[in-house]
Design a protein around this motif. Sequence first.
Motif, PDB file in Angstrom:
ATOM      1  N   ARG A   1      19.615  17.120  -1.395  1.00 48.67           N
ATOM      2  CA  ARG A   1      18.848  16.412  -2.436  1.00 48.67           C
ATOM      3  C   ARG A   1      18.087  15.232  -1.832  1.00 48.67           C
ATOM      4  O   ARG A   1      16.903  15.018  -2.123  1.00 48.67           O
ATOM      5  CB  ARG A   1      19.794  15.931  -3.527  1.00 48.67           C
ATOM      6  N   ALA A   2      18.758  14.454  -0.988  1.00 42.63           N
ATOM      7  CA  ALA A   2      18.115  13.295  -0.366  1.00 42.63           C
ATOM      8  C   ALA A   2      16.977  13.717   0.554  1.00 42.63           C
ATOM      9  O   ALA A   2      15.921  13.062   0.596  1.00 42.63           O
ATOM     10  CB  ALA A   2      19.150  12.491   0.417  1.00 42.63           C
ATOM     11  N   GLY A   3      17.161  14.817   1.303  1.00 46.09           N
ATOM     12  CA  GLY A   3      16.107  15.299   2.183  1.00 46.09           C
ATOM     13  C   GLY A   3      14.883  15.738   1.412  1.00 46.09           C
ATOM     14  O   GLY A   3      13.742  15.442   1.799  1.00 46.09           O
ATOM     15  N   PHE A   4      15.103  16.429   0.303  1.00 42.95           N
ATOM     16  CA  PHE A   4      13.987  16.859  -0.541  1.00 42.95           C
ATOM     17  C   PHE A   4      13.233  15.644  -1.079  1.00 42.95           C
ATOM     18  O   PHE A   4      11.997  15.602  -1.055  1.00 42.95           O
ATOM     19  CB  PHE A   4      14.533  17.717  -1.685  1.00 42.95           C
ATOM     20  N   LYS A   5      13.970  14.646  -1.534  1.00 45.46           N
ATOM     21  CA  LYS A   5      13.353  13.437  -2.084  1.00 45.46           C
ATOM     22  C   LYS A   5      12.567  12.678  -1.010  1.00 45.46           C
ATOM     23  O   LYS A   5      11.455  12.197  -1.260  1.00 45.46           O
ATOM     24  CB  LYS A   5      14.451  12.550  -2.665  1.00 45.46           C
ATOM     25  N   ALA A   6      13.148  12.596   0.200  1.00 50.28           N
ATOM     26  CA  ALA A   6      12.488  11.887   1.302  1.00 50.28           C
ATOM     27  C   ALA A   6      11.223  12.595   1.758  1.00 50.28           C
ATOM     28  O   ALA A   6      10.336  11.971   2.352  1.00 50.28           O
ATOM     29  CB  ALA A   6      13.452  11.729   2.476  1.00 50.28           C
ATOM     30  N   PHE A   7      11.127  13.900   1.489  1.00 50.25           N
ATOM     31  CA  PHE A   7       9.929  14.639   1.857  1.00 50.25           C
ATOM     32  C   PHE A   7       8.865  14.568   0.753  1.00 50.25           C
ATOM     33  O   PHE A   7       7.687  14.336   1.025  1.00 50.25           O
ATOM     34  CB  PHE A   7      10.276  16.107   2.125  1.00 50.25           C
ATOM     35  N   ILE A   8       9.280  14.722  -0.489  1.00 51.68           N
ATOM     36  CA  ILE A   8       8.328  14.830  -1.590  1.00 51.68           C
ATOM     37  C   ILE A   8       7.610  13.517  -1.879  1.00 51.68           C
ATOM     38  O   ILE A   8       6.377  13.482  -2.029  1.00 51.68           O
ATOM     39  CB  ILE A   8       9.027  15.340  -2.863  1.00 51.68           C
ATOM     40  N   ILE A   9       8.357  12.414  -1.974  1.00 55.67           N
ATOM     41  CA  ILE A   9       7.727  11.154  -2.396  1.00 55.67           C
ATOM     42  C   ILE A   9       6.647  10.698  -1.412  1.00 55.67           C
ATOM     43  O   ILE A   9       5.505  10.437  -1.814  1.00 55.67           O
ATOM     44  CB  ILE A   9       8.800  10.064  -2.622  1.00 55.67           C
ATOM     45  N   PRO A  10       6.940  10.591  -0.086  1.00 55.61           N
ATOM     46  CA  PRO A  10       5.850  10.220   0.835  1.00 55.61           C
ATOM     47  C   PRO A  10       4.733  11.261   0.880  1.00 55.61           C
ATOM     48  O   PRO A  10       3.573  10.917   1.120  1.00 55.61           O
ATOM     49  CB  PRO A  10       6.554  10.102   2.193  1.00 55.61           C
ATOM     50  N   ASN A  11       5.071  12.546   0.655  1.00 56.47           N
ATOM     51  CA  ASN A  11       4.042  13.574   0.699  1.00 56.47           C
ATOM     52  C   ASN A  11       3.060  13.446  -0.453  1.00 56.47           C
ATOM     53  O   ASN A  11       1.859  13.697  -0.298  1.00 56.47           O
ATOM     54  CB  ASN A  11       4.687  14.968   0.691  1.00 56.47           C
ATOM     55  N   VAL A  12       3.555  13.059  -1.624  1.00 61.04           N
ATOM     56  CA  VAL A  12       2.646  12.805  -2.758  1.00 61.04           C
ATOM     57  C   VAL A  12       1.698  11.660  -2.407  1.00 61.04           C
ATOM     58  O   VAL A  12       0.490  11.717  -2.674  1.00 61.04           O
ATOM     59  CB  VAL A  12       3.444  12.503  -4.030  1.00 61.04           C
ATOM     60  N   GLY A  13       2.258  10.602  -1.787  1.00 56.34           N
ATOM     61  CA  GLY A  13       1.412   9.493  -1.354  1.00 56.34           C
ATOM     62  C   GLY A  13       0.378   9.928  -0.331  1.00 56.34           C
ATOM     63  O   GLY A  13      -0.782   9.503  -0.372  1.00 56.34           O
ATOM     64  N   ALA A  14       0.791  10.816   0.585  1.00 57.48           N
ATOM     65  CA  ALA A  14      -0.138  11.326   1.596  1.00 57.48           C
ATOM     66  C   ALA A  14      -1.276  12.099   0.951  1.00 57.48           C
ATOM     67  O   ALA A  14      -2.443  11.978   1.354  1.00 57.48           O
ATOM     68  CB  ALA A  14       0.608  12.208   2.594  1.00 57.48           C
ATOM     69  N   MET A  15      -0.951  12.919  -0.044  1.00 57.33           N
ATOM     70  CA  MET A  15      -1.992  13.693  -0.731  1.00 57.33           C
ATOM     71  C   MET A  15      -3.020  12.777  -1.380  1.00 57.33           C
ATOM     72  O   MET A  15      -4.227  13.005  -1.291  1.00 57.33           O
ATOM     73  CB  MET A  15      -1.346  14.608  -1.779  1.00 57.33           C
TER      74      MET A  15
END
Length: 489
Positions: free
Chosen positions: A166-180
Amino acid sequence: MVGELVTLTFTVPLLAGLILFKIDGKRADILMIGSLFTAMITQFALDYGYVSSGEGLIHVVYLKTQSFGEVYGIIIDPMSVLIGTVVAVAGFIFMFYGMEYMSERNLGHPGGRGRGLFYAWMALFEGATLGFVYSSTFLGLLIFFEVMGLACWGVVSYYNTREARRAGFKAFIIPNVGAMIGFYTAIGIGITQLHNLSLFSLSHLPPSVKPWLFLAILIAGYTKSAQFPTYSWIPDAMEAPTPASAFLHGAAMVEMGVYLVARVLQFIGPLPLWVFYFMAVMVSLTLLIPMLNYPVQNDAKRLLAYSTVAEAGIMFVGLTFASLGLRIGLQASMFQLTAHAFIKGLGFLTAGSFTYSLGTLDLRKISSLQETLPVSGFSWAVALLGLAGLPPMAIAFSKGELLMSLGEAWTHPLAWVPVLLVLADSVVFLWVGTKWIGRNVFGRAGLGGIEVRTHPVITASLITLMVLALVSAYLAYPLVEAIGFYGGV
């Protein structure tokens, strides 16, 4: 020559990372530490070559087209050389420690087999971070930003528990949304208006477009650096093995959000005053979060995680003033980033020694370290007092430069608020830190004469980081003083 050295610094760990997915055991130890050692030595050679050349900025273009202008290139200047050195040195120390931490002798997380996968993600993590530091185009920055995010997911979810996944998914998704939001906006504007993806083209943007592109990049930086309101992924990411936590907080993910915004500020040129006010409000809200959370943390790594939110916020305080065109704000931010890397790494590796030797991160169960683990006890005290900003730690001088050198900005309303909150954060963390030092280092209850073992690799890593936490300000300052703007500010 320096261009080739830059390429080696990040391609060696990246290639080693790909190979490490297929090997394990002692071979993985040798390849991992050899690649990171090579990256560090190459970085030192780059430092020497750059300083000897006497050039302020070296820009090497590797790929350029008619339609997109510069597609990929590198920038070698005081800021990239300084931060590249921090990443290479910290990464090597953290993973030198990591070879023992990931062994079967770790009481809290017995390792051994399967560590090649962890090494693979960490080598990719360092290679991508170094590639990001030297990139001169938004496309290059985006590619390395995403590889960093992928590697972060790999290390955070490494233990494969429900919480880690769960933590790995969260750590990937949140910065990735910012990157987009940030990078897609910047690349879109670069293609349609500038016909160039280079950072050097930013100063040519129309004044009406500049603040909106910068705001998009700021969102990418905030998500990467766990700033308000997207800070929650960073405490959860403590599910990662501790060497990865040290790198993630001390020299990679979090710091690279700050570095991204600093890099854009160097080139974009003057911004309207409302950008300053927006950043001042956001960083002030960010600094409130850790102050409310410090007193209720009992887990050593989560305490340090909230400290990272604050320390990155302090770096953003410098960048808030840099948005006004104040060079000292840019310099103070990078000075803080450099000093923070080693003191925060010290804190995390000390917490890792608790896991390794005691099998717990629960600060309520740790006491009498001055007798059982004297080096860890001393380093824990140094880390907590240093993060609170007490001298003679290097971070005291970086915070001091930030607080004492921004007199020009006091004429702006609200300028005092983030600076006051920096002081308040230090006071609250000092209060909490001294409480835990008293209990963990000098407390008498808890361990009851149990024999506690450590390892020379653990001890050597902690001592090395304590030395760097003391001297990094002196070593970094000549490059810090040379950092400036290129966009006509």
